[in-house]
Design an enzyme around this catalytic site. Structure first.
Site, mmCIF file in Angstrom:
data_model
loop_
_atom_site.group_PDB
_atom_site.id
_atom_site.type_symbol
_atom_site.label_atom_id
_atom_site.label_comp_id
_atom_site.label_asym_id
_atom_site.label_seq_id
_atom_site.Cartn_x
_atom_site.Cartn_y
_atom_site.Cartn_z
ATOM 1 N N ASP A 185 36.866 41.739 65.188
ATOM 2 C CA ASP A 185 38.294 41.594 65.001
ATOM 3 C C ASP A 185 38.515 40.176 64.507
ATOM 4 O O ASP A 185 37.986 39.226 65.174
ATOM 5 C CB ASP A 185 39.075 41.999 66.167
ATOM 6 C CG ASP A 185 40.471 41.844 66.019
ATOM 7 O OD1 ASP A 185 41.026 42.411 65.179
ATOM 8 O OD2 ASP A 185 40.900 41.179 66.943
ATOM 9 N N LYS A 186 39.619 39.957 63.870
ATOM 10 C CA LYS A 186 39.868 38.509 63.450
ATOM 11 C C LYS A 186 40.705 37.853 64.257
ATOM 12 O O LYS A 186 40.027 36.788 64.989
ATOM 13 C CB LYS A 186 40.614 38.542 62.102
ATOM 14 C CG LYS A 186 40.793 37.159 61.448
ATOM 15 C CD LYS A 186 41.755 37.092 60.197
ATOM 16 C CE LYS A 186 43.159 37.378 60.421
ATOM 17 N NZ LYS A 186 43.804 36.290 61.214
ATOM 18 N N THR A 187 41.667 38.400 64.809
ATOM 19 C CA THR A 187 42.735 37.816 65.341
ATOM 20 C C THR A 187 42.308 37.770 66.952
ATOM 21 O O THR A 187 42.468 38.718 67.598
ATOM 22 C CB THR A 187 44.142 38.224 65.368
ATOM 23 O OG1 THR A 187 44.751 38.277 64.107
ATOM 24 C CG2 THR A 187 45.146 37.019 66.078
ATOM 25 N N THR A 338 40.643 43.643 59.914
ATOM 26 C CA THR A 338 41.924 42.781 60.518
ATOM 27 C C THR A 338 43.247 43.485 59.879
ATOM 28 O O THR A 338 43.085 44.356 58.720
ATOM 29 C CB THR A 338 41.985 41.233 59.906
ATOM 30 O OG1 THR A 338 43.320 40.525 60.004
ATOM 31 C CG2 THR A 338 42.010 41.261 58.362
ATOM 32 N N GLY A 339 44.346 43.323 60.342
ATOM 33 C CA GLY A 339 45.491 43.918 59.764
ATOM 34 C C GLY A 339 46.189 43.107 58.827
ATOM 35 O O GLY A 339 47.153 43.564 58.379
ATOM 36 N N LYS A 366 41.521 51.492 63.089
ATOM 37 C CA LYS A 366 40.257 50.764 63.199
ATOM 38 C C LYS A 366 39.136 51.320 63.843
ATOM 39 O O LYS A 366 38.051 51.123 63.208
ATOM 40 C CB LYS A 366 40.592 49.626 64.383
ATOM 41 C CG LYS A 366 41.562 48.529 63.767
ATOM 42 C CD LYS A 366 41.428 47.523 64.924
ATOM 43 C CE LYS A 366 42.310 46.122 63.995
ATOM 44 N NZ LYS A 366 42.165 45.144 65.079
ATOM 45 N N ASP A 385 39.340 42.014 71.183
ATOM 46 C CA ASP A 385 40.331 41.664 72.209
ATOM 47 C C ASP A 385 41.551 42.444 72.560
ATOM 48 O O ASP A 385 42.066 42.147 73.661
ATOM 49 C CB ASP A 385 40.407 40.233 71.972
ATOM 50 C CG ASP A 385 41.571 39.934 71.183
ATOM 51 O OD1 ASP A 385 41.705 40.604 70.024
ATOM 52 O OD2 ASP A 385 42.455 39.140 71.332
ATOM 53 N N ASP A 389 42.128 47.309 69.462
ATOM 54 C CA ASP A 389 40.757 47.202 69.228
ATOM 55 C C ASP A 389 40.000 48.228 70.107
ATOM 56 O O ASP A 389 38.961 48.818 69.813
ATOM 57 C CB ASP A 389 40.171 45.975 69.421
ATOM 58 C CG ASP A 389 40.742 44.865 68.575
ATOM 59 O OD1 ASP A 389 40.924 45.096 67.465
ATOM 60 O OD2 ASP A 389 40.853 43.689 68.961
#
Length: 501
Positions: A185-187, A338-339, A366, A385, A389
């Site tokens: 996941d990015k963020t 990512t969104g 996701k 996180d 997710d």
């Protein structure tokens, strides 16, 4: 009023800095809403009439009147929880290899003992029939085989904990050695999960420090995440502290205040267009590059004149590139979900060397994205996180949660990175591979030992003058157990790459 008294169709007032109490549609007002709790993305989303809002998100920079469209079990958050439960219920429950091997050896031991007794008894040697049968049973006692895997698992779990890896599901650790791909996941995972100033471009006649000082003075009274990022950067750089007066939040555009007797405004493209300020060519070139990378560009305007621009984005963790590089060295591909918009995702992927991306993915999709990566039999791990997710973590072959993440994410994962360092994913894979090697070594030793020792104990070589006394059989059995235990203990000396001490 209590949340339990809310019903579909009610209209609620959401004040600045408060949480949206239920899913709904905005009918009046404008505000920047922090949806990171649900979407995982740190960038606030501007909401106006007709926009939808989700329960639990936070309104900032304005107030909203919201008509409730879903409460309780019908809310988006409840839907995510149902996805998690469904994914967890569908995961397999395999029987431990050690239990199967020990059970098989039990039947082998009983069968070998019975054959030994019948053979020697039929030959008329009743005394040796009993002795050799007892020796076979002693030799075949599955102590070593019973310890071969459980002891390695116990030591590897302890070793992982000392290196910041909390193993909640040992099967997840075993599967990690087979991974073809790791999805991040990015963020909050590859990035810090909070906006930070990553670029400053001052117009001619203005210094960067002066630009940052007046921008921080305006934003000091704002609760907006972007404003807090500017104030933090000014504090970090030691810019002069200036007091602002007459602060006013401009919903969906920015903020303005009086600084040193001048009207200063800080905001995005809409504010710049309203001010009709001229943008110098050198500043225009920089802002175009920032925009192409998906950064948020904020303009600082004084009385209709552009003082400069600031680039704000979710800052990439410095350790993320090392994690991606190390995974490639292990022969594992890296993907990102990512969104965020595709240009933002592509910019982050390019800077980190990520192989594949899935951008603009809704929270509820996701898990489906993870399944697409699993197509063709690929074994994938998901690292995340946030609440959003959790379904993906439960769907992946191996779910890995960031320790600083939400309780829902941690509950859905099989492995938790206590130090929230993406480099520890590499350590988890190396630990899994080393653990498997030790298991195989112990199983091979325990099995080979029995394949050789049982025929000898049964008297197969007596005709050639070679017999195995019961006492020697007991010593051999104990030695086999000791060898397996010592070999398992050697796992404690494993040095995990990039693990945090």
């Amino acid at each position: 009023m209590p949340l339990s008294e809310l019903h579909v169709g009610d209209v609620v007032l959401v004040r600045p800095g408060t949480r949206v109490p239920a899913d709904g549609a905005v009918i009046e007002g404008a505000a920047d809403v922090d949806e990171s709790m649900i979407t995982g993305e740190s960038k606030a989303v501007s909401k106006g009439p007709g926009a939808t809002v989700i329960a639990g998100t936070v309104a900032g920079g304005g107030s909203l009147r919201v008509r409730v469209t879903a409460v309780g079990e019908e809310s988006a958050l409840s839907g995510i929880m149902r996805l998690v439960a469904a994914a967890q219920a569908s995961s397999s429950r395999t029987q431990a290899l050690a239990d199967r091997a020990a059970a098989m050896l039990f039947y082998v031991a009983v069968g070998a003992g019975a054959i030994t007794f019948i053979y020697w008894w039929l030959l008329g040697d009743t005394q040796h029939a009993l002795i050799r049968t007892a020796t076979v049973l002693i030799i075949a006692c599955p102590h070593a085989l019973g310890l071969a895997i459980p002891l390695v698992i116990a030591i590897s779990t302890s070793l992982g904990a000392r290196n910041g890896l909390l193993v909640k599901d040992r099967l997840a650790l075993e599967r990690a050695r087979l991974l073809d791909m790791v999805i991040f996941d990015k963020t909050g995972t590859l990035t810090r999960g909070a906006p930070a100033v990553t670029g400053i471009a001052a117009a001619p006649g203005t210094s960067e420090f002066e630009l940052l000082a007046v921008a921080a003075a305006v934003e000091a009274n704002s609760e907006h995440p972007l404003a807090q990022a500017i104030v933090e950067e000014a504090r970090r750089r030691g810019a002069r502290q200036v007091q602002a007066a007459g602060f006013e939040a401009l919903a969906g555009r920015g903020a303005r205040a009086m600084v040193d007797g001048k009207g200063i405004a800080v905001g995005g493209p809409r504010l710049l267009a309203e001010a009709k300020a001229t943008v110098p060519p050198e500043v225009e070139k920089v802002t175009s590059a920032w925009a192409s990378e998906g950064r948020t560009v904020l303009s600082v305007i004084a009385e209709g004149q552009l003082l400069g621009v600031l680039a704000v984005e979710d800052e990439i963790r410095p350790e993320s590139r090392e994690a991606v590089t190390d995974l490639h060295q292990l022969g594992i591909r890296v993907a990102m979900i990512t969104g965020d918009a595709k240009p933002v995702a592509e910019s982050v992927a390019r800077r980190l060397g990520i192989d594949e991306i899935a951008a603009e993915v809704l929270p509820s999709d996701k898990a489906a994205a993870v399944k697409r990566f699993q197509a063709g039999g690929k074994r994938v791990a998901m690292v995340g996180d946030g609440v959003n997710d959790a379904p993906a973590l439960a769907t992946a072959d191996v779910g890995i949660a960031i320790g600083a993440g939400t309780d829902v994410a941690i509950e859905s994962a099989g492995i938790v990175l206590v130090h929230s360092d993406p480099r520890d994913v590499v350590g988890a894979i190396e630990l899994s591979r080393a653990t498997y090697r030790k298991m195989i070594q112990n199983l091979v030793w325990a099995t080979a030992y029995n394949l050789v020792a049982i025929p000898v104990a049964g008297g197969l070589f007596v005709r050639w003058g070679f017999d195995l006394p019961m006492s020697v059989g007991a010593v051999a059995m104990s030695a086999s157990t000791i060898i397996v235990a010592v070999n398992a203990q050697l796992l404690r000396h494993l040095k995990l790459r990039r693990a945090v001490p």
